[in-house]
Design a protein around this motif. Structure first.
Motif, mmCIF file in Angstrom:
data_model
loop_
_atom_site.group_PDB
_atom_site.id
_atom_site.type_symbol
_atom_site.label_atom_id
_atom_site.label_comp_id
_atom_site.label_asym_id
_atom_site.label_seq_id
_atom_site.Cartn_x
_atom_site.Cartn_y
_atom_site.Cartn_z
ATOM 1 N N HIS A 1 0.894 -1.183 0.021
ATOM 2 C CA HIS A 1 0.003 -0.157 0.020
ATOM 3 C C HIS A 1 1.006 1.302 0.089
ATOM 4 C CE1 HIS A 1 -3.750 -2.296 0.778
ATOM 5 N NE2 HIS A 1 -3.103 -3.165 1.409
ATOM 6 N N PRO A 2 1.015 1.976 -1.252
ATOM 7 C CA PRO A 2 1.904 3.170 -1.309
ATOM 8 C C PRO A 2 1.555 4.157 -0.326
ATOM 9 C CG PRO A 2 1.207 2.445 -3.352
ATOM 10 C CD PRO A 2 0.233 1.738 -2.382
ATOM 11 N N GLU A 3 0.275 4.215 0.455
ATOM 12 C CA GLU A 3 0.011 5.200 1.419
ATOM 13 C C GLU A 3 0.385 5.062 2.590
ATOM 14 O OE1 GLU A 3 -0.571 8.314 0.794
ATOM 15 O OE2 GLU A 3 -0.568 8.097 -1.273
ATOM 16 N N VAL A 4 0.947 3.687 3.008
ATOM 17 C CA VAL A 4 1.205 3.370 4.397
ATOM 18 C C VAL A 4 2.700 3.513 4.710
ATOM 19 C CG1 VAL A 4 1.609 1.444 5.715
ATOM 20 C CG2 VAL A 4 -0.495 1.624 4.307
ATOM 21 N N ARG A 5 2.734 4.287 5.549
ATOM 22 C CA ARG A 5 4.265 4.692 6.168
ATOM 23 C C ARG A 5 4.565 3.945 7.580
ATOM 24 N NH1 ARG A 5 1.869 8.726 3.224
ATOM 25 N NH2 ARG A 5 3.083 9.564 1.725
ATOM 26 N N LEU A 6 5.721 4.187 8.066
ATOM 27 C CA LEU A 6 5.992 3.729 9.470
ATOM 28 C C LEU A 6 6.624 4.739 10.183
ATOM 29 C CD1 LEU A 6 6.713 0.995 7.316
ATOM 30 C CD2 LEU A 6 6.284 -0.081 9.249
ATOM 31 N N ASP A 7 6.432 4.849 11.580
ATOM 32 C CA ASP A 7 7.458 5.701 12.281
ATOM 33 C C ASP A 7 8.335 4.903 13.099
ATOM 34 O OD1 ASP A 7 6.418 5.365 15.012
ATOM 35 O OD2 ASP A 7 4.909 7.060 14.814
ATOM 36 N N THR A 8 9.536 5.576 13.294
ATOM 37 C CA THR A 8 10.397 4.765 14.099
ATOM 38 C C THR A 8 10.474 4.760 15.497
ATOM 39 O OG1 THR A 8 11.944 6.866 14.351
ATOM 40 C CG2 THR A 8 12.202 5.531 12.174
ATOM 41 N N THR A 9 9.409 5.564 16.187
ATOM 42 C CA THR A 9 9.385 5.624 17.370
ATOM 43 C C THR A 9 9.844 4.389 18.367
ATOM 44 O OG1 THR A 9 7.210 7.033 17.063
ATOM 45 C CG2 THR A 9 7.555 6.301 19.266
ATOM 46 N N MET A 10 10.621 4.436 19.182
ATOM 47 C CA MET A 10 11.427 3.550 19.914
ATOM 48 C C MET A 10 11.989 2.409 19.292
ATOM 49 S SD MET A 10 9.162 3.616 23.460
ATOM 50 C CE MET A 10 10.279 3.001 24.400
ATOM 51 N N ALA A 11 11.869 2.274 18.014
ATOM 52 C CA ALA A 11 12.225 1.177 17.416
ATOM 53 C C ALA A 11 13.630 1.081 17.373
ATOM 54 C CB ALA A 11 11.669 0.834 16.001
ATOM 55 N N PHE A 12 14.314 0.016 17.312
ATOM 56 C CA PHE A 12 15.706 -0.102 17.199
ATOM 57 C C PHE A 12 16.553 0.379 18.453
ATOM 58 C CE2 PHE A 12 13.987 1.536 12.890
ATOM 59 C CZ PHE A 12 13.904 0.055 12.272
ATOM 60 N N THR A 13 15.803 1.086 19.359
ATOM 61 C CA THR A 13 16.583 1.379 20.612
ATOM 62 C C THR A 13 17.090 0.253 21.450
ATOM 63 O OG1 THR A 13 14.535 1.758 21.858
ATOM 64 C CG2 THR A 13 15.500 3.595 20.759
ATOM 65 N N ASP A 14 18.099 0.505 22.309
ATOM 66 C CA ASP A 14 18.396 -0.666 23.399
ATOM 67 C C ASP A 14 17.011 -1.104 23.980
ATOM 68 O OD1 ASP A 14 20.759 -0.149 22.228
ATOM 69 O OD2 ASP A 14 21.598 0.670 24.154
ATOM 70 N N PHE A 15 16.427 -0.292 24.401
ATOM 71 C CA PHE A 15 15.101 -0.512 25.097
ATOM 72 C C PHE A 15 14.275 -1.324 24.413
ATOM 73 C CE2 PHE A 15 10.805 0.331 26.915
ATOM 74 C CZ PHE A 15 11.002 0.286 28.284
ATOM 75 N N ALA A 16 13.920 -0.858 23.078
ATOM 76 C CA ALA A 16 12.801 -1.643 22.366
ATOM 77 C C ALA A 16 13.471 -3.142 21.671
ATOM 78 C CB ALA A 16 12.527 -0.869 21.184
ATOM 79 N N GLU A 17 14.757 -3.201 21.576
ATOM 80 C CA GLU A 17 15.434 -4.430 21.184
ATOM 81 C C GLU A 17 15.375 -5.317 22.418
ATOM 82 O OE1 GLU A 17 17.413 -5.231 18.076
ATOM 83 O OE2 GLU A 17 15.524 -3.990 17.934
ATOM 84 N N ARG A 18 15.257 -5.153 23.495
ATOM 85 C CA ARG A 18 14.933 -6.015 24.761
ATOM 86 C C ARG A 18 13.658 -6.457 24.685
ATOM 87 N NH1 ARG A 18 18.233 -2.169 27.686
ATOM 88 N NH2 ARG A 18 16.241 -1.267 28.643
ATOM 89 N N LEU A 19 12.515 -5.481 24.342
ATOM 90 C CA LEU A 19 11.229 -5.981 24.498
ATOM 91 C C LEU A 19 11.001 -6.984 23.139
ATOM 92 C CD1 LEU A 19 9.373 -2.805 25.288
ATOM 93 C CD2 LEU A 19 9.737 -4.792 26.670
ATOM 94 N N ALA A 20 11.541 -6.538 21.846
ATOM 95 C CA ALA A 20 11.309 -7.267 20.650
ATOM 96 C C ALA A 20 12.006 -6.612 19.697
ATOM 97 C CB ALA A 20 9.783 -6.806 20.213
ATOM 98 N N ALA A 21 13.180 -7.465 19.311
ATOM 99 C CA ALA A 21 14.372 -7.135 18.565
ATOM 100 C C ALA A 21 13.777 -7.073 17.217
ATOM 101 C CB ALA A 21 15.466 -8.166 18.701
ATOM 102 N N PHE A 22 14.254 -5.939 16.393
ATOM 103 C CA PHE A 22 13.822 -6.069 14.958
ATOM 104 C C PHE A 22 14.654 -6.994 14.166
ATOM 105 C CE2 PHE A 22 14.279 -4.509 10.739
ATOM 106 C CZ PHE A 22 13.118 -4.059 10.236
#
Length: 324
Positions: free
Chosen positions: A221-242
């Motif tokens: 879907h070309p109109e769907v985007r994603l924001d980086t909020t908290m993703a890839f941080t050490d904190f988020a990687e402990r919760l659910a790694a990308f």
């Protein structure tokens, strides 16, 4: 009673780090599409939730920037953030219209805030959403997890249709992190997009933890985007790694990923989000697009010719890691 409000973690060090990041990339500043401003008593309740989320997730969530509104605005400006949002959301009926009234007043007194609004599945939602659009709302926030509602609720169908027609982006928390809800996950969003394929959705938190499935939706879907909020941080990687295998897909979708941070509700200094993006190793052009250009295009925030010249000088001789 809310927890004590500490001073920012090394604000001068954060300011220096963020401005150095901006200057190295030759950007006029950052555009952060996922920041939270809301009425004080509502924000206090949000902070109480994060204070209690540790036992649910097994990871403590201290609020780094637990400050009064004016100080939070001043901090973002000092970090070189050119534009930001006032992400706010209801958890029950008869709340959204009041939040929209507050957000309109906040945007009026805070010109660098993109006028933000919200909604809830209830009678009259289409009416107050239309009023918000006519009042100049530029972005909406939907929180499927906190609101505990199905985005395909028939009461919301005219809302989605209106926003799709007006081409106004909706930042939607629909991933199952940090705690799954009855209606979280990619399946409800896939059904929504099947009915409204032109709806400009911004998937908050990169869809954490269902990263791959939400990247699939963006690819279709070309109109769907994603924001980086908290993703890839050490904190988020402990919760659910990308997933490392999906890193190349971030490059493929480099024109549809937007900087978001969750300021002030982050358990680390602001610059850590930028460092987390940089260590992905996707190149300076990718970082410029994510941290400024993609949002500038989406929200029609113009770049001056002087900034274009400055950027050309800063990037001379560099090869884009995601356009190569």
């Amino acid at each position: 009673m809310s927890a004590p409000r500490p001073e920012p973690a090394a604000p001068e060090a954060t300011r220096a780090a963020v401005l150095a990041f901006r200057d190295r990339l030759g950007l006029p500043g950052l555009i952060d599409v996922h920041t939270h401003f809301m009425p004080a008593r509502v924000l206090d309740k949000v902070w109480e939730y994060f204070d209690a989320v540790g036992p649910l997730t097994g990871v403590e969530w201290p609020i780094t920037y637990r400050h009064e509104e004016e100080q939070r605005v001043a901090l973002l400006r000092s970090f070189g953030v050119l534009a930001f949002t006032s992400m706010l959301y209801p958890h029950k009926p008869a709340m959204a219209a009041w939040l929209n009234s507050w957000a309109a007043a906040f945007a009026a007194r805070t010109p660098d805030c993109l006028h933000t609004a919200t909604f809830y599945p209830e009678e009259g939602a289409d009416r107050y959403v239309r009023q918000a659009v006519e009042a100049g709302a530029r972005v909406f926030k939907a929180h499927v997890q906190v609101g505990a509602y199905d985005p395909n609720d028939p009461l919301l169908d005219p809302v989605w249709g209106l926003l799709a027609e007006a081409r106004i982006p909706v930042v939607i928390h629909c991933g199952s992190g940090p705690v799954p809800g009855e209606h979280t996950g990619p399946a409800p969003i896939a059904r929504l997009l099947a009915r409204h394929p032109q709806l400009p959705l911004v998937i908050a938190h990169m869809g954490l933890p269902e990263y791959g499935a939400f990247l699939d939706l963006a690819a279709r879907h070309p109109e769907v985007r994603l924001d980086t909020t908290m993703a890839f941080t050490d904190f988020a990687e402990r919760l659910a790694a990308f997933p490392p295998a999906d890193r190349g897909r971030l490059a493929d979708l480099g024109d549809r990923i937007l900087l978001g941070t969750d300021f002030p509700n982050i358990p680390y200094p602001y610059e850590h989000q930028l460092a987390a993006l940089e260590r992905l190793g996707l190149g300076d052009d990718w970082l410029r697009a994510v941290c400024h250009d993609n949002a500038a295009r989406l929200f029609l925030i113009e770049l001056s010719q002087e900034i274009h010249r400055k950027r050309s000088g800063a990037s001379h001789g560099r090869r884009s890691a995601w356009s190569a």
